[in-house]
Design an enzyme around this catalytic site. Structure first.
Site, short mmCIF file in Angstrom:
data_model
loop_
_atom_site.label_atom_id
_atom_site.label_comp_id
_atom_site.label_asym_id
_atom_site.label_seq_id
_atom_site.Cartn_x
_atom_site.Cartn_y
_atom_site.Cartn_z
N HIS A 110 9.88 -6.74 -16.00
CA HIS A 110 10.52 -7.68 -17.02
C HIS A 110 10.14 -8.93 -16.59
O HIS A 110 10.10 -9.53 -15.54
CB HIS A 110 11.97 -7.36 -17.00
CG HIS A 110 12.39 -6.02 -17.37
ND1 HIS A 110 12.25 -5.62 -18.88
CD2 HIS A 110 12.63 -5.02 -16.81
CE1 HIS A 110 12.75 -4.43 -18.84
NE2 HIS A 110 12.97 -3.79 -17.67
N THR A 157 3.24 -3.58 -2.57
CA THR A 157 3.13 -4.84 -3.35
C THR A 157 1.80 -5.61 -3.56
O THR A 157 1.59 -6.29 -4.37
CB THR A 157 4.36 -5.81 -2.93
OG1 THR A 157 3.82 -6.19 -1.57
CG2 THR A 157 5.56 -5.42 -2.85
N ARG A 172 2.37 -1.94 4.75
CA ARG A 172 1.36 -2.70 5.42
C ARG A 172 0.34 -1.54 6.00
O ARG A 172 0.85 -0.42 6.00
CB ARG A 172 1.85 -3.33 6.53
CG ARG A 172 2.89 -4.57 6.06
CD ARG A 172 1.89 -5.97 5.74
NE ARG A 172 2.87 -6.92 5.31
CZ ARG A 172 2.82 -7.41 4.26
NH1 ARG A 172 2.02 -7.03 3.32
NH2 ARG A 172 3.58 -8.55 3.97
N LYS A 175 -2.72 2.26 10.33
CA LYS A 175 -4.15 2.61 10.90
C LYS A 175 -5.20 3.19 10.16
O LYS A 175 -4.88 3.35 9.01
CB LYS A 175 -3.72 3.64 12.21
CG LYS A 175 -3.37 4.84 11.60
CD LYS A 175 -2.98 5.97 12.80
CE LYS A 175 -2.76 7.45 12.39
NZ LYS A 175 -2.44 8.27 13.53
#
Length: 188
Positions: A110, A157, A172, A175
């Protein structure tokens, strides 16, 4: 283990030709057995829960703007329970993508100054042979490479490169991942 064995239907495999009519209702479900698709047929095509979506969707999942979602073989977002797939800005999904229960693919946010508007963003792009774990969320404009595993409860993200395992909030790289060993479905 194939899809028919998942539901304990191996003894009915020889009668699979009787259920081939169900493929008429799932034109984008390439690579799935007819018996597997039959499980999704009653709630989706008779009760009309996600009835317009041309691939199998679990009755507890929600798929919005399905016309903006591009799929390849052995991929069907929303087949697991409680998924939220929103394709307003587009989603491109590669071959053999597995999506766990409760996963959210959200292609549009939004506008912070007007909640009735959604800013344009690039589509979500998911490569081949990707596994997205339970309750993970993929946000607008993210690209996930080929042969990637996203751990459960991750919030993606930013872009994730190919051949890695990623986890966390924000997601993140944990490995590197070995090459995919399963059958490749890009030629179906």
């Amino acid at each position: 283990m194939d899809a028919a064995n998942t539901f304990g239907l191996e003894k009915y495999e020889k009668f699979a030709f009787l259920f081939d009519w169900v493929r008429l209702f799932y034109p984008k479900a390439k690579g799935f057995s007819s018996l597997y698709l039959l499980y999704y047929f009653p709630p989706q095509k008779i009760l009309r829960i996600n009835g317009r979506v041309p691939w199998p969707v679990h009755f507890t999942s929600r798929v919005l703007y399905h016309n903006n979602i591009q799929l390849k073989n052995r991929s069907a977002p929303g087949m697991s329970a409680n998924c939220y797939i929103q394709g307003r800005n587009g989603i491109v999904i590669g071959h053999n993508v597995r999506i766990g229960p409760g996963v959210g693919l959200i292609s549009a946010n939004h506008d912070l100054n007007d909640y009735d508007r959604w800013p344009q963003s690039p589509p979500i792009r998911i490569g081949d042979n990707v596994w997205i774990g339970m309750n993970s969320v993929i946000l607008p404009g993210v690209t996930i490479g080929d042969n990637v595993a996203i751990a459960a409860n991750s919030v993606v993200t930013e872009d994730i490169p190919s051949n890695v395992i990623a986890a966390g909030n924000p997601c993140r790289i944990i490995k590197e991942k070995r090459p995919y060993q399963g059958k490749l479905y890009s030629t179906l």
